[in-house]
Design an enzyme around this catalytic site. Structure first.
Site, PDB file in Angstrom:
ATOM      1  N   ARG A 134      -4.375 -32.928  36.548  1.00  0.00           N
ATOM      2  CA  ARG A 134      -6.169 -32.788  36.735  1.00  0.00           C
ATOM      3  C   ARG A 134      -6.543 -33.499  35.900  1.00  0.00           C
ATOM      4  O   ARG A 134      -8.508 -33.178  35.894  1.00  0.00           O
ATOM      5  CB  ARG A 134      -6.206 -31.528  37.394  1.00  0.00           C
ATOM      6  CG  ARG A 134      -5.428 -30.868  38.043  1.00  0.00           C
ATOM      7  CD  ARG A 134      -5.132 -29.462  38.198  1.00  0.00           C
ATOM      8  NE  ARG A 134      -4.827 -29.299  40.165  1.00  0.00           N
ATOM      9  CZ  ARG A 134      -4.351 -27.868  40.269  1.00  0.00           C
ATOM     10  NH1 ARG A 134      -5.382 -26.918  39.001  1.00  0.00           N
ATOM     11  NH2 ARG A 134      -4.060 -27.397  41.007  1.00  0.00           N
ATOM     12  N   ASP A 144     -16.914 -17.427  42.005  1.00  0.00           N
ATOM     13  CA  ASP A 144     -16.173 -17.947  41.325  1.00  0.00           C
ATOM     14  C   ASP A 144     -16.263 -18.195  39.899  1.00  0.00           C
ATOM     15  O   ASP A 144     -17.511 -18.339  39.438  1.00  0.00           O
ATOM     16  CB  ASP A 144     -15.429 -19.063  42.486  1.00  0.00           C
ATOM     17  CG  ASP A 144     -14.258 -19.074  42.022  1.00  0.00           C
ATOM     18  OD1 ASP A 144     -13.095 -18.717  42.788  1.00  0.00           O
ATOM     19  OD2 ASP A 144     -14.167 -19.628  41.456  1.00  0.00           O
TER      20      ASP A 144
END
Ligand SMILES: C[S@@+](CC[C@H](N)C(=O)[O-])C[C@H]1O[C@@H](n2cnc3c(N)ncnc32)[C@H](O)[C@@H]1O
Length: 279
Positions: free
Chosen positions: A45, A147
């Protein structure tokens, strides 16, 4: 082993001490626990960010965090390290309970409010929106999705999804509340703007200061506590349930539970809890 630099053509290696550093950082900033087998995930990532900056080691990359001119890098790294998997009508029994037991008992004079905490790209919030819009006797309603990932919140606000993401949406709701993309949007569908205006998305870190919001009739906190340890979960539960109205409902995913946690919530069916009406 030393990190190999880009000139040799090989990707930088994540050293053990670098893994420990990012693991501790992520825990402190987002409450997320990375197990020792997650090195490959971190590399997968973050590697592109090293390439983007032309860096040859993770240590150099982590030194950017908080450096003037690189303020967004920290947010971006946290964004990349979160897991955002979600889909429409995930865990359908949850929505059946909502439509069969909660909505019919709500008094239409009051705005019905739902919080999709850790909403990811919005599929959970829009699933709820379709059901609330379709419940003829509900009256006013609104949904808040929050979020930690700004990248994913942008996606949620757009409400544009690949067509194959619509498979679990009942055909009648798909027809009523989603628009089929054409031209450059071929292969996508858009949540109807009339539905989207009831749904607001905003940033909230569940382990930080929660935003000031009105109370909710229902809170969904699904598939995020799995990333937290017991202490973080307990603290979150105490803080998040302050936003739940007396008699309000609290959902976790079927793979999570509040077992072993201190709470006055009462279980009504597996993974759905209720705050006592007199709390
Ligand atoms: C697997 S998704 C769950 C999405 C949805 N609730 C569902 O069940 O389908 C987990 C989400 O939690 C978010 N998340 C992780 N840590 C968080 C935190 N500390 N505060 C807020 N959101 C967080 C991630 O960004 C991700 O979008």
């Amino acid at each position: 082993m030393e990190a190999i630099n880009h000139q040799s053509g090989a990707a930088p290696v994540l050293q053990q001490h670098e893994f420990v550093w990012i693991r501790d950082f992520l825990y402190k900033r987002a409450g997320i626990v990375l197990n020792d087998n997650k090195q490959a995930m971190v590399v997968g990532r973050l590697e592109k960010r090293l390439r983007h900056h032309g860096l040859t080691s993770y240590t150099e990359y982590f030194r950017l965090f908080g450096r003037p001119g690189f303020e967004n890098e920290t947010t971006m790294a946290i964004d990349l390290l979160t897991t955002n998997e979600t889909y429409f009508f995930r865990e359908p029994k949850h929505f059946e309970y909502l439509t069969q037991h909660i909505l019919p008992n709500h008094s239409p004079g009051k705005t019905f409010r739902v919080w999709s905490a850790a909403s990811s790209s919005g599929e959970e919030a829009y699933t709820l929106a379709m059901l609330l819009a379709d419940h003829s006797r509900l009256g006013a309603w609104e949904i808040v999705g929050t979020d930690i990932s700004n990248r994913i919140l942008e996606k949620a606000r757009r409400g544009l999804y690949p067509t194959n993401g619509s498979e679990k949406i009942p055909p009648a709701l798909l027809k009523k509340y989603c628009l089929k993309g054409t031209g450059e949007f071929e292969g996508y569908f858009l949540i109807d703007p009339a539905l989207r205006k009831h749904v607001k998305f905003m940033y909230a870190n569940l382990i930080g200061n929660l935003p000031s919001m009105e109370m909710f009739d229902v809170i969904f906190l699904r598939n995020v506590m799995i990333y937290f340890d017991m202490e973080t979960k307990q603290r979150l539960l105490e803080r998040i349930t302050k936003y739940l109205l007396p008699g309000g409902y609290f959902y976790v995913s079927h793979s999570e539970s509040l077992n072993g946690m201190k709470t006055d919530l009462q279980i009504v069916t597996p993974s759905i809890y209720r705050k006592p009406a007199t709390a």
